[in-house]
Scaffold this motif. Structure first.
Motif, PDB file in Angstrom:
ATOM      1  N   GLU A  37       0.817  -1.220   0.000  1.00 22.26           N
ATOM      2  CA  GLU A  37       0.000   0.000   0.000  1.00 22.26           C
ATOM      3  C   GLU A  37       0.850   1.269   0.000  1.00 22.26           C
ATOM      4  OE1 GLU A  37      -3.063  -0.281   2.988  1.00 22.26           O
ATOM      5  OE2 GLU A  37      -4.181  -1.769   1.808  1.00 22.26           O
ATOM      6  N   ALA A  38       2.120   1.139   0.308  1.00 19.38           N
ATOM      7  CA  ALA A  38       3.019   2.301   0.219  1.00 19.38           C
ATOM      8  C   ALA A  38       3.304   2.664  -1.240  1.00 19.38           C
ATOM      9  CB  ALA A  38       4.334   2.005   0.946  1.00 19.38           C
ATOM     10  N   THR A  39       2.965   1.751  -2.180  1.00 19.82           N
ATOM     11  CA  THR A  39       3.256   1.987  -3.596  1.00 19.82           C
ATOM     12  C   THR A  39       2.026   2.359  -4.417  1.00 19.82           C
ATOM     13  OG1 THR A  39       2.919  -0.326  -4.263  1.00 19.82           O
ATOM     14  CG2 THR A  39       5.129   0.289  -3.474  1.00 19.82           C
ATOM     15  N   HIS A  40       0.843   2.311  -3.808  1.00 22.16           N
ATOM     16  CA  HIS A  40      -0.388   2.584  -4.563  1.00 22.16           C
ATOM     17  C   HIS A  40      -1.444   3.204  -3.657  1.00 22.16           C
ATOM     18  CE1 HIS A  40      -2.282  -0.933  -2.706  1.00 22.16           C
ATOM     19  NE2 HIS A  40      -1.187  -1.628  -3.026  1.00 22.16           N
ATOM     20  N   LYS A 150       0.736   5.570  -6.078  1.00 20.63           N
ATOM     21  CA  LYS A 150       0.650   6.448  -4.906  1.00 20.63           C
ATOM     22  C   LYS A 150       0.928   7.879  -5.347  1.00 20.63           C
ATOM     23  CE  LYS A 150       0.528   6.218  -0.291  1.00 20.63           C
ATOM     24  NZ  LYS A 150      -0.483   5.491   0.407  1.00 20.63           N
ATOM     25  N   ALA A 151       0.047   8.786  -4.994  1.00 22.86           N
ATOM     26  CA  ALA A 151       0.232  10.205  -5.311  1.00 22.86           C
ATOM     27  C   ALA A 151       0.059  10.996  -4.022  1.00 22.86           C
ATOM     28  CB  ALA A 151      -0.776  10.650  -6.371  1.00 22.86           C
ATOM     29  N   GLY A 152       1.132  11.480  -3.480  1.00 23.07           N
ATOM     30  CA  GLY A 152       1.048  12.215  -2.223  1.00 23.07           C
ATOM     31  C   GLY A 152       0.912  11.288  -1.033  1.00 23.07           C
ATOM     32  N   GLY A 153       0.535  11.865   0.080  1.00 19.80           N
ATOM     33  CA  GLY A 153       0.433  11.113   1.328  1.00 19.80           C
ATOM     34  C   GLY A 153      -0.678  10.089   1.324  1.00 19.80           C
TER      35      GLY A 153
END
Length: 165
Positions: A37-40, A150-153
């Motif tokens: 989930e850190a990548t998307h 992933k885009a931003g936080g």
């Protein structure tokens, strides 16, 4: 409804579920979900159910239908970008299902999910349940990263902890 299926579900013991998915294994699966989930921007849930009981069993509910129920109960469909994915294992039936929300499913499709399930099942046949699930989480995360990077936080909309039913 087959007597063999009912028998498998009635004798499937929780100790087998705990033996195959002890706390350390569940923690490693949770870490794989977090890393993915850190990548998307998608959401991944893993659920393992030892056996059906009561109504679902005596209605002869197929694993796919049960996975859809669990997908709904855990609100995996309720993500901002319609990109939640459930990986569901029904041990008594030796059946794996992936249920994906419409945003990601439109990009991957049934064939793509089936390919991931087949890869997981290879590990299961070898008796390596942990590796099979982690490979599945990683493959689902690759698809999500490809279509929903992933885009931003961003926020973690659903818990990463595996569910044992």
């Amino acid at each position: 409804m087959g007597i063999k299926r009912i028998g498998r579900h009635l004798i499937e013991h929780r100790w087998r579920l705990r033996r195959l998915f002890p706390p350390a294994t569940l923690a490693r699966i949770e870490q794989a979900i977090k890393a993915g989930e850190a990548t998307h921007s998608g959401q991944v849930r893993f659920v393992v159910e030892g056996a059906l009981d009561g109504g679902p069993l005596f209605r002869n509910q197929p694993a796919r239908e049960r996975a859809l129920d669990v997908f709904s109960q855990l609100r995996v469909w309720d993500t901002a970008h319609n990109n939640g994915v459930l990986i569901y294992l029904l041990l008594a039936d030796h059946d794996f299902e992936i249920v994906a929300d419409r945003g990601i499913d439109a990009n991957v499709g049934r064939h793509g999910w089936e390919k991931i399930c087949q890869q997981m099942e290879e590990s299961f046949r070898a008796g390596d349940f942990e590796s099979g699930v982690i490979k599945g989480v990683e493959a689902v995360s690759r698809e999500l990263a490809k279509h929903f990077p992933k885009a931003g936080g961003g926020t973690n909309e659903l818990p990463d902890e595996p569910v044992v039913m």
